[in-house]
Design a protein around this motif. Structure first.
Motif, PDB file in Angstrom:
ATOM      1  N   MET A   1      -8.260 -33.295 -68.863  1.00  0.00           N
ATOM      2  CA  MET A   1      -8.892 -33.087 -67.576  1.00  0.00           C
ATOM      3  C   MET A   1     -10.148 -33.955 -67.488  1.00  0.00           C
ATOM      4  O   MET A   1     -11.002 -33.904 -68.356  1.00  0.00           O
ATOM      5  CB  MET A   1      -9.269 -31.606 -67.429  1.00  0.00           C
ATOM      6  CG  MET A   1      -9.981 -31.287 -66.158  1.00  0.00           C
ATOM      7  SD  MET A   1     -10.259 -29.511 -65.995  1.00  0.00           S
ATOM      8  CE  MET A   1     -11.997 -29.506 -65.695  1.00  0.00           C
ATOM      9  N   ARG A   2     -10.261 -34.748 -66.438  1.00  0.00           N
ATOM     10  CA  ARG A   2     -11.413 -35.603 -66.223  1.00  0.00           C
ATOM     11  C   ARG A   2     -12.422 -34.866 -65.343  1.00  0.00           C
ATOM     12  O   ARG A   2     -12.051 -34.321 -64.301  1.00  0.00           O
ATOM     13  CB  ARG A   2     -10.973 -36.898 -65.554  1.00  0.00           C
ATOM     14  CG  ARG A   2     -12.099 -37.886 -65.416  1.00  0.00           C
ATOM     15  CD  ARG A   2     -11.557 -39.263 -65.015  1.00  0.00           C
ATOM     16  NE  ARG A   2     -12.657 -40.155 -64.850  1.00  0.00           N
ATOM     17  CZ  ARG A   2     -13.251 -40.400 -63.684  1.00  0.00           C
ATOM     18  NH1 ARG A   2     -12.812 -39.823 -62.592  1.00  0.00           N
ATOM     19  NH2 ARG A   2     -14.267 -41.231 -63.610  1.00  0.00           N
ATOM     20  N   LEU A   3     -13.684 -34.863 -65.759  1.00  0.00           N
ATOM     21  CA  LEU A   3     -14.726 -34.196 -64.981  1.00  0.00           C
ATOM     22  C   LEU A   3     -15.043 -34.986 -63.720  1.00  0.00           C
ATOM     23  O   LEU A   3     -15.205 -36.202 -63.770  1.00  0.00           O
ATOM     24  CB  LEU A   3     -16.001 -34.055 -65.814  1.00  0.00           C
ATOM     25  CG  LEU A   3     -15.966 -33.068 -66.963  1.00  0.00           C
ATOM     26  CD1 LEU A   3     -17.261 -33.122 -67.746  1.00  0.00           C
ATOM     27  CD2 LEU A   3     -15.734 -31.656 -66.439  1.00  0.00           C
ATOM     28  N   LYS A   4     -15.155 -34.278 -62.604  1.00  0.00           N
ATOM     29  CA  LYS A   4     -15.478 -34.925 -61.332  1.00  0.00           C
ATOM     30  C   LYS A   4     -16.956 -35.286 -61.246  1.00  0.00           C
ATOM     31  O   LYS A   4     -17.316 -36.255 -60.605  1.00  0.00           O
ATOM     32  CB  LYS A   4     -15.139 -33.990 -60.165  1.00  0.00           C
ATOM     33  CG  LYS A   4     -13.686 -33.768 -59.946  1.00  0.00           C
ATOM     34  CD  LYS A   4     -13.474 -33.039 -58.624  1.00  0.00           C
ATOM     35  CE  LYS A   4     -13.265 -31.568 -58.886  1.00  0.00           C
ATOM     36  NZ  LYS A   4     -12.974 -30.818 -57.662  1.00  0.00           N
ATOM     37  N   ASN A   5     -17.797 -34.481 -61.854  1.00  0.00           N
ATOM     38  CA  ASN A   5     -19.248 -34.633 -61.739  1.00  0.00           C
ATOM     39  C   ASN A   5     -19.914 -34.631 -63.116  1.00  0.00           C
ATOM     40  O   ASN A   5     -20.671 -33.717 -63.449  1.00  0.00           O
ATOM     41  CB  ASN A   5     -19.807 -33.502 -60.868  1.00  0.00           C
ATOM     42  CG  ASN A   5     -19.276 -33.525 -59.461  1.00  0.00           C
ATOM     43  OD1 ASN A   5     -19.462 -34.499 -58.743  1.00  0.00           O
ATOM     44  ND2 ASN A   5     -18.580 -32.462 -59.067  1.00  0.00           N
ATOM     45  N   PRO A   6     -19.644 -35.651 -63.936  1.00  0.00           N
ATOM     46  CA  PRO A   6     -20.148 -35.622 -65.306  1.00  0.00           C
ATOM     47  C   PRO A   6     -21.674 -35.647 -65.397  1.00  0.00           C
ATOM     48  O   PRO A   6     -22.255 -34.985 -66.261  1.00  0.00           O
ATOM     49  CB  PRO A   6     -19.536 -36.863 -65.948  1.00  0.00           C
ATOM     50  CG  PRO A   6     -19.211 -37.775 -64.814  1.00  0.00           C
ATOM     51  CD  PRO A   6     -18.879 -36.872 -63.662  1.00  0.00           C
ATOM     52  N   LEU A   7     -22.340 -36.391 -64.511  1.00  0.00           N
ATOM     53  CA  LEU A   7     -23.800 -36.472 -64.553  1.00  0.00           C
ATOM     54  C   LEU A   7     -24.427 -35.097 -64.342  1.00  0.00           C
ATOM     55  O   LEU A   7     -25.442 -34.749 -64.969  1.00  0.00           O
ATOM     56  CB  LEU A   7     -24.297 -37.474 -63.498  1.00  0.00           C
ATOM     57  CG  LEU A   7     -25.785 -37.749 -63.479  1.00  0.00           C
ATOM     58  CD1 LEU A   7     -26.240 -38.330 -64.814  1.00  0.00           C
ATOM     59  CD2 LEU A   7     -26.128 -38.695 -62.335  1.00  0.00           C
ATOM     60  N   PHE A   8     -23.834 -34.295 -63.483  1.00  0.00           N
ATOM     61  CA  PHE A   8     -24.263 -32.922 -63.193  1.00  0.00           C
ATOM     62  C   PHE A   8     -24.413 -32.145 -64.512  1.00  0.00           C
ATOM     63  O   PHE A   8     -25.468 -31.569 -64.801  1.00  0.00           O
ATOM     64  CB  PHE A   8     -23.195 -32.297 -62.307  1.00  0.00           C
ATOM     65  CG  PHE A   8     -23.489 -30.960 -61.689  1.00  0.00           C
ATOM     66  CD1 PHE A   8     -24.071 -29.925 -62.379  1.00  0.00           C
ATOM     67  CD2 PHE A   8     -23.121 -30.730 -60.379  1.00  0.00           C
ATOM     68  CE1 PHE A   8     -24.295 -28.693 -61.797  1.00  0.00           C
ATOM     69  CE2 PHE A   8     -23.331 -29.499 -59.773  1.00  0.00           C
ATOM     70  CZ  PHE A   8     -23.931 -28.478 -60.490  1.00  0.00           C
ATOM     71  N   LEU A   9     -23.349 -32.148 -65.315  1.00  0.00           N
ATOM     72  CA  LEU A   9     -23.344 -31.347 -66.545  1.00  0.00           C
ATOM     73  C   LEU A   9     -24.177 -31.983 -67.652  1.00  0.00           C
ATOM     74  O   LEU A   9     -24.811 -31.271 -68.440  1.00  0.00           O
ATOM     75  CB  LEU A   9     -21.911 -31.110 -67.001  1.00  0.00           C
ATOM     76  CG  LEU A   9     -21.073 -30.301 -66.006  1.00  0.00           C
ATOM     77  CD1 LEU A   9     -19.616 -30.238 -66.435  1.00  0.00           C
ATOM     78  CD2 LEU A   9     -21.638 -28.895 -65.835  1.00  0.00           C
ATOM     79  N   ILE A  10     -24.228 -33.301 -67.709  1.00  0.00           N
ATOM     80  CA  ILE A  10     -25.054 -33.979 -68.722  1.00  0.00           C
ATOM     81  C   ILE A  10     -26.526 -33.676 -68.483  1.00  0.00           C
ATOM     82  O   ILE A  10     -27.265 -33.331 -69.420  1.00  0.00           O
ATOM     83  CB  ILE A  10     -24.787 -35.506 -68.717  1.00  0.00           C
ATOM     84  CG1 ILE A  10     -23.389 -35.797 -69.235  1.00  0.00           C
ATOM     85  CG2 ILE A  10     -25.840 -36.251 -69.525  1.00  0.00           C
ATOM     86  CD1 ILE A  10     -22.913 -37.223 -68.983  1.00  0.00           C
ATOM     87  N   VAL A  11     -26.963 -33.788 -67.235  1.00  0.00           N
ATOM     88  CA  VAL A  11     -28.359 -33.498 -66.897  1.00  0.00           C
ATOM     89  C   VAL A  11     -28.687 -32.043 -67.215  1.00  0.00           C
ATOM     90  O   VAL A  11     -29.746 -31.742 -67.781  1.00  0.00           O
ATOM     91  CB  VAL A  11     -28.644 -33.829 -65.413  1.00  0.00           C
ATOM     92  CG1 VAL A  11     -29.987 -33.278 -64.963  1.00  0.00           C
ATOM     93  CG2 VAL A  11     -28.588 -35.333 -65.188  1.00  0.00           C
TER      94      VAL A  11
ATOM     95  N   LEU B   1     -19.444 -25.193 -59.021  1.00  0.00           N
ATOM     96  CA  LEU B   1     -19.586 -26.367 -58.153  1.00  0.00           C
ATOM     97  C   LEU B   1     -19.331 -27.645 -58.935  1.00  0.00           C
ATOM     98  O   LEU B   1     -18.629 -28.548 -58.463  1.00  0.00           O
ATOM     99  CB  LEU B   1     -20.984 -26.397 -57.525  1.00  0.00           C
ATOM    100  CG  LEU B   1     -21.312 -27.607 -56.656  1.00  0.00           C
ATOM    101  CD1 LEU B   1     -20.407 -27.664 -55.427  1.00  0.00           C
ATOM    102  CD2 LEU B   1     -22.778 -27.565 -56.231  1.00  0.00           C
ATOM    103  N   ALA B   2     -19.874 -27.726 -60.147  1.00  0.00           N
ATOM    104  CA  ALA B   2     -19.694 -28.930 -60.970  1.00  0.00           C
ATOM    105  C   ALA B   2     -18.232 -29.145 -61.340  1.00  0.00           C
ATOM    106  O   ALA B   2     -17.732 -30.271 -61.311  1.00  0.00           O
ATOM    107  CB  ALA B   2     -20.538 -28.831 -62.242  1.00  0.00           C
ATOM    108  N   LEU B   3     -17.543 -28.077 -61.695  1.00  0.00           N
ATOM    109  CA  LEU B   3     -16.174 -28.192 -62.196  1.00  0.00           C
ATOM    110  C   LEU B   3     -15.108 -28.204 -61.103  1.00  0.00           C
ATOM    111  O   LEU B   3     -14.117 -28.916 -61.214  1.00  0.00           O
ATOM    112  CB  LEU B   3     -15.881 -27.054 -63.177  1.00  0.00           C
ATOM    113  CG  LEU B   3     -16.726 -27.031 -64.443  1.00  0.00           C
ATOM    114  CD1 LEU B   3     -16.389 -25.804 -65.273  1.00  0.00           C
ATOM    115  CD2 LEU B   3     -16.542 -28.303 -65.249  1.00  0.00           C
ATOM    116  N   PHE B   4     -15.313 -27.401 -60.056  1.00  0.00           N
ATOM    117  CA  PHE B   4     -14.258 -27.213 -59.066  1.00  0.00           C
ATOM    118  C   PHE B   4     -14.614 -27.700 -57.667  1.00  0.00           C
ATOM    119  O   PHE B   4     -13.766 -27.698 -56.782  1.00  0.00           O
ATOM    120  CB  PHE B   4     -13.862 -25.732 -59.005  1.00  0.00           C
ATOM    121  CG  PHE B   4     -13.508 -25.168 -60.348  1.00  0.00           C
ATOM    122  CD1 PHE B   4     -12.379 -25.607 -61.026  1.00  0.00           C
ATOM    123  CD2 PHE B   4     -14.314 -24.212 -60.952  1.00  0.00           C
ATOM    124  CE1 PHE B   4     -12.055 -25.097 -62.278  1.00  0.00           C
ATOM    125  CE2 PHE B   4     -13.994 -23.698 -62.205  1.00  0.00           C
ATOM    126  CZ  PHE B   4     -12.874 -24.141 -62.866  1.00  0.00           C
ATOM    127  N   GLY B   5     -15.863 -28.085 -57.456  1.00  0.00           N
ATOM    128  CA  GLY B   5     -16.301 -28.541 -56.148  1.00  0.00           C
ATOM    129  C   GLY B   5     -15.924 -29.995 -55.904  1.00  0.00           C
ATOM    130  O   GLY B   5     -15.230 -30.626 -56.714  1.00  0.00           O
TER     131      GLY B   5
END
Length: 174
Positions: free
Chosen positions: A1-11, A95-99
């Motif tokens: 599964m590729r993350l849609k918002n990787p910067l969100f979770l890294i930050v 929101l990060a994972l499913f938005g």
């Protein structure tokens, strides 16, 4: 599964790590800092607290146990604040994972807010209070922490993102 918002979770991850490391340092190091006597503004009763002046009268590291939220609002309502932190964190993770895929500023903003909520939430669940220590005395500001800083930075990022969005066309179909 590729993350849609990787910067969100890294930050968010970086914010939590920085917050928890600085709080750990403050708790461990503050016992070596000088004591100062403060008069409680509500009760008038004096008490001692540890503080390390970096710029005397301007900026100090001052160890404070805050059982409220920003500016000590909701003081003493630890259960409410602990569950509020958890709820906000779960919504933001959702929101990060499913938005939708978010732009860079939105990811930075929401990531900072998530990191701050998780950082303070960890304190509330583990300690029953939040460790605050950044004390800007020049402007007589409330003592706060790295998580609070990330939340504020996140809000600024979201404001920037909102100014960059183009309004949708309001043309009517004929």
């Amino acid at each position: 599964m590729r993350l849609k918002n990787p910067l969100f979770l890294i930050v968010a991850f970086v914010a939590v790590i920085l917050d928890q490391l600085t709080k750990y340092w403050v708790v461990e190091a503050s016992s070596f800092w000088p004591l100062e006597t403060i008069i409680d503004s509500k009760t008038g009763i004096p008490y001692d607290r540890n503080t390390l002046p970096l710029l005397q009268g301007i900026f100090h590291f001052t160890y404070v146990k805050n059982d409220g939220a920003a500016f000590s609002i909701f003081s003493g309502q630890v259960d409410f604040l602990r569950w509020l932190s958890l709820g906000v964190s779960l919504i933001l993770i959702g929101l990060a994972l499913f938005g939708p895929v978010l732009n860079r500023w939105d990811q930075l903003g929401y990531g900072c807010i998530l990191g701050g909520a998780v950082g303070n939430g960890i304190d509330r669940f583990a300690l029953g209070y939040v460790v605050d220590f950044l004390d800007f005395r020049l402007i007589n500001f409330a003592v706060f922490n790295v998580a609070d800083s990330f939340i504020s930075i996140g809000i600024v990022c979201l404001l920037i993102a909102s100014f960059q969005k183009t309004p949708t066309s309001s043309r009517r179909l004929r």
